[in-house]
Write a protein that holds these residues in place. Structure first.
Motif, PDB file in Angstrom:
ATOM      1  N   TYR A 132     152.312 -28.180  54.167  1.00  0.00           N
ATOM      2  CA  TYR A 132     153.037 -26.875  54.385  1.00  0.00           C
ATOM      3  C   TYR A 132     152.247 -26.426  55.664  1.00  0.00           C
ATOM      4  CZ  TYR A 132     150.874 -25.648  49.666  1.00  0.00           C
ATOM      5  OH  TYR A 132     150.744 -25.067  48.828  1.00  0.00           O
ATOM      6  N   CYS A 133     150.770 -27.778  56.404  1.00  0.00           N
ATOM      7  CA  CYS A 133     149.644 -27.136  56.724  1.00  0.00           C
ATOM      8  C   CYS A 133     149.891 -27.996  57.683  1.00  0.00           C
ATOM      9  CB  CYS A 133     148.477 -26.946  56.503  1.00  0.00           C
ATOM     10  SG  CYS A 133     148.023 -25.932  54.619  1.00  0.00           S
ATOM     11  N   GLU A 134     149.351 -27.312  59.073  1.00  0.00           N
ATOM     12  CA  GLU A 134     149.105 -28.030  60.439  1.00  0.00           C
ATOM     13  C   GLU A 134     147.423 -28.194  60.527  1.00  0.00           C
ATOM     14  OE1 GLU A 134     151.890 -28.348  63.800  1.00  0.00           O
ATOM     15  OE2 GLU A 134     151.692 -26.289  62.643  1.00  0.00           O
ATOM     16  N   LYS A 135     146.683 -29.404  61.027  1.00  0.00           N
ATOM     17  CA  LYS A 135     145.461 -29.114  61.863  1.00  0.00           C
ATOM     18  C   LYS A 135     145.418 -29.277  62.438  1.00  0.00           C
ATOM     19  CE  LYS A 135     143.043 -33.359  61.046  1.00  0.00           C
ATOM     20  NZ  LYS A 135     142.116 -34.565  60.983  1.00  0.00           N
ATOM     21  N   PHE A 136     144.857 -28.298  63.914  1.00  0.00           N
ATOM     22  CA  PHE A 136     144.249 -28.520  64.805  1.00  0.00           C
ATOM     23  C   PHE A 136     143.183 -28.521  64.819  1.00  0.00           C
ATOM     24  CE2 PHE A 136     147.885 -25.776  63.856  1.00  0.00           C
ATOM     25  CZ  PHE A 136     148.874 -25.602  65.103  1.00  0.00           C
ATOM     26  N   CYS A 154     144.500 -19.400  58.418  1.00  0.00           N
ATOM     27  CA  CYS A 154     143.787 -20.718  58.965  1.00  0.00           C
ATOM     28  C   CYS A 154     142.349 -20.602  58.718  1.00  0.00           C
ATOM     29  CB  CYS A 154     142.894 -20.694  60.542  1.00  0.00           C
ATOM     30  SG  CYS A 154     144.925 -20.316  61.487  1.00  0.00           S
ATOM     31  N   LEU A 155     141.658 -21.840  58.035  1.00  0.00           N
ATOM     32  CA  LEU A 155     140.522 -21.585  57.428  1.00  0.00           C
ATOM     33  C   LEU A 155     139.962 -22.672  58.863  1.00  0.00           C
ATOM     34  CD1 LEU A 155     141.381 -21.622  53.585  1.00  0.00           C
ATOM     35  CD2 LEU A 155     139.897 -19.405  55.278  1.00  0.00           C
ATOM     36  N   SER A 156     138.132 -22.901  58.412  1.00  0.00           N
ATOM     37  CA  SER A 156     138.029 -24.257  59.017  1.00  0.00           C
ATOM     38  C   SER A 156     136.988 -24.236  58.670  1.00  0.00           C
ATOM     39  CB  SER A 156     137.632 -23.290  60.595  1.00  0.00           C
ATOM     40  OG  SER A 156     137.983 -22.651  61.305  1.00  0.00           O
ATOM     41  N   ASP A 157     136.109 -25.941  59.127  1.00  0.00           N
ATOM     42  CA  ASP A 157     135.578 -26.162  58.883  1.00  0.00           C
ATOM     43  C   ASP A 157     134.498 -26.503  59.629  1.00  0.00           C
ATOM     44  OD1 ASP A 157     136.435 -28.477  59.886  1.00  0.00           O
ATOM     45  OD2 ASP A 157     136.960 -29.901  58.265  1.00  0.00           O
ATOM     46  N   TYR A 173     142.550 -25.576  59.605  1.00  0.00           N
ATOM     47  CA  TYR A 173     143.711 -25.607  58.418  1.00  0.00           C
ATOM     48  C   TYR A 173     144.930 -24.496  58.489  1.00  0.00           C
ATOM     49  CZ  TYR A 173     141.063 -29.564  57.250  1.00  0.00           C
ATOM     50  OH  TYR A 173     140.298 -31.137  58.154  1.00  0.00           O
ATOM     51  N   CYS A 174     145.859 -24.196  59.121  1.00  0.00           N
ATOM     52  CA  CYS A 174     146.670 -23.671  59.075  1.00  0.00           C
ATOM     53  C   CYS A 174     147.664 -23.348  58.702  1.00  0.00           C
ATOM     54  CB  CYS A 174     146.712 -23.259  60.219  1.00  0.00           C
ATOM     55  SG  CYS A 174     145.452 -23.008  61.920  1.00  0.00           S
ATOM     56  N   ARG A 175     148.119 -22.702  57.900  1.00  0.00           N
ATOM     57  CA  ARG A 175     149.461 -22.181  57.421  1.00  0.00           C
ATOM     58  C   ARG A 175     150.530 -21.615  58.112  1.00  0.00           C
ATOM     59  NH1 ARG A 175     149.345 -21.158  50.452  1.00  0.00           N
ATOM     60  NH2 ARG A 175     151.960 -21.365  51.143  1.00  0.00           N
ATOM     61  N   SER A 176     151.305 -21.654  58.351  1.00  0.00           N
ATOM     62  CA  SER A 176     152.482 -21.440  59.337  1.00  0.00           C
ATOM     63  C   SER A 176     153.689 -20.083  58.290  1.00  0.00           C
ATOM     64  CB  SER A 176     153.076 -21.782  60.425  1.00  0.00           C
ATOM     65  OG  SER A 176     152.061 -22.286  61.211  1.00  0.00           O
ATOM     66  N   GLY A 231     152.041  -3.869  43.058  1.00  0.00           N
ATOM     67  CA  GLY A 231     153.273  -4.891  42.973  1.00  0.00           C
ATOM     68  C   GLY A 231     153.265  -6.161  42.406  1.00  0.00           C
ATOM     69  N   PHE A 232     151.618  -6.713  42.998  1.00  0.00           N
ATOM     70  CA  PHE A 232     151.484  -8.144  43.069  1.00  0.00           C
ATOM     71  C   PHE A 232     150.051  -8.018  42.395  1.00  0.00           C
ATOM     72  CE2 PHE A 232     151.161  -8.111  47.335  1.00  0.00           C
ATOM     73  CZ  PHE A 232     150.448  -9.097  47.853  1.00  0.00           C
ATOM     74  N   SER A 233     149.667  -9.781  42.284  1.00  0.00           N
ATOM     75  CA  SER A 233     148.199 -10.544  41.764  1.00  0.00           C
ATOM     76  C   SER A 233     148.820 -11.745  41.857  1.00  0.00           C
ATOM     77  CB  SER A 233     147.968  -9.888  40.900  1.00  0.00           C
ATOM     78  OG  SER A 233     146.468 -10.500  40.281  1.00  0.00           O
ATOM     79  N   ILE A 234     148.328 -12.387  43.123  1.00  0.00           N
ATOM     80  CA  ILE A 234     149.369 -13.640  43.721  1.00  0.00           C
ATOM     81  C   ILE A 234     147.876 -14.674  43.602  1.00  0.00           C
ATOM     82  CG2 ILE A 234     151.574 -13.185  43.395  1.00  0.00           C
ATOM     83  CD1 ILE A 234     150.884 -14.072  46.514  1.00  0.00           C
ATOM     84  N   LYS A 235     148.209 -15.906  43.950  1.00  0.00           N
ATOM     85  CA  LYS A 235     147.082 -16.650  44.899  1.00  0.00           C
ATOM     86  C   LYS A 235     147.696 -16.271  46.479  1.00  0.00           C
ATOM     87  CE  LYS A 235     145.006 -19.797  42.085  1.00  0.00           C
ATOM     88  NZ  LYS A 235     143.176 -20.195  41.862  1.00  0.00           N
ATOM     89  N   CYS A 236     146.132 -15.720  46.645  1.00  0.00           N
ATOM     90  CA  CYS A 236     146.219 -16.119  48.184  1.00  0.00           C
ATOM     91  C   CYS A 236     146.534 -16.897  48.782  1.00  0.00           C
ATOM     92  CB  CYS A 236     144.791 -15.132  48.484  1.00  0.00           C
ATOM     93  SG  CYS A 236     143.842 -13.532  48.108  1.00  0.00           S
ATOM     94  N   LEU A 237     147.074 -17.350  50.307  1.00  0.00           N
ATOM     95  CA  LEU A 237     147.060 -18.163  51.513  1.00  0.00           C
ATOM     96  C   LEU A 237     146.001 -19.239  51.370  1.00  0.00           C
ATOM     97  CD1 LEU A 237     149.142 -16.232  54.132  1.00  0.00           C
ATOM     98  CD2 LEU A 237     150.042 -17.410  51.704  1.00  0.00           C
TER      99      LEU A 237
END
Length: 132
Positions: free
Chosen positions: A27-31, A47-50, A55-58, A95-101
């Motif tokens: 579920y990611c795209e690389k740009f 998005c997170l970058s190296d 690397y982006c999740r939409s 009301g939530f504590s989940i894994k972040c994106l």
């Protein structure tokens, strides 16, 4: 002729580094870092970058279930008073504590659609393969 062939190869290699759009994980795209990303209508991209890529999740914006949705200070997805819009889902404040994106940190909903998160280092490639 050899000079033209070498020039073409160098250009292709450079474009491969700077323009690398491809599906990455489920579920990611690389740009490429300087690549212009296509617009998302009624959604957002996280998005997170190296060093070379983003690397982006939409995701699509959730439909607010209130009469007067509020516009966020940052981002696109509207939210309701007492709730947050995050990653395509509407959550109650506190009301939530989940894994972040990013796949590494834990997130929680706060007032004014603010998302609080822990500060664990997140790796862009890992984000695309970790389930949130």
């Amino acid at each position: 002729m050899l000079r033209i062939s070498l020039t073409v190869i160098v250009v292709i290699v450079l474009l491969g580094i700077s323009y690398g759009r491809e599906q990455y994980g489920d579920y990611c795209e690389k740009f490429g870092l300087s690549e212009i990303q296509p617009p998302i209508f009624n959604g957002e991209r996280f998005c997170l970058s190296d060093r070379n890529y983003k690397y982006c999740r939409s995701y699509n914006c959730p439909t607010p279930d209130c009469l007067h949705p509020l516009a966020p200070a940052t981002g696109v997805c509207q939210y309701c008073e007492g709730k947050c819009s995050y990653g395509g889902t509407m959550y109650n404040i506190g009301g939530f504590s989940i894994k972040c994106l990013d796949g590494s940190n834990m997130c929680a909903c706060s007032r004014n659609n603010r998302i609080l998160k822990t500060r664990i280092a997140a790796y862009p490639r890992d984000m695309c393969f970790k389930k949130t």
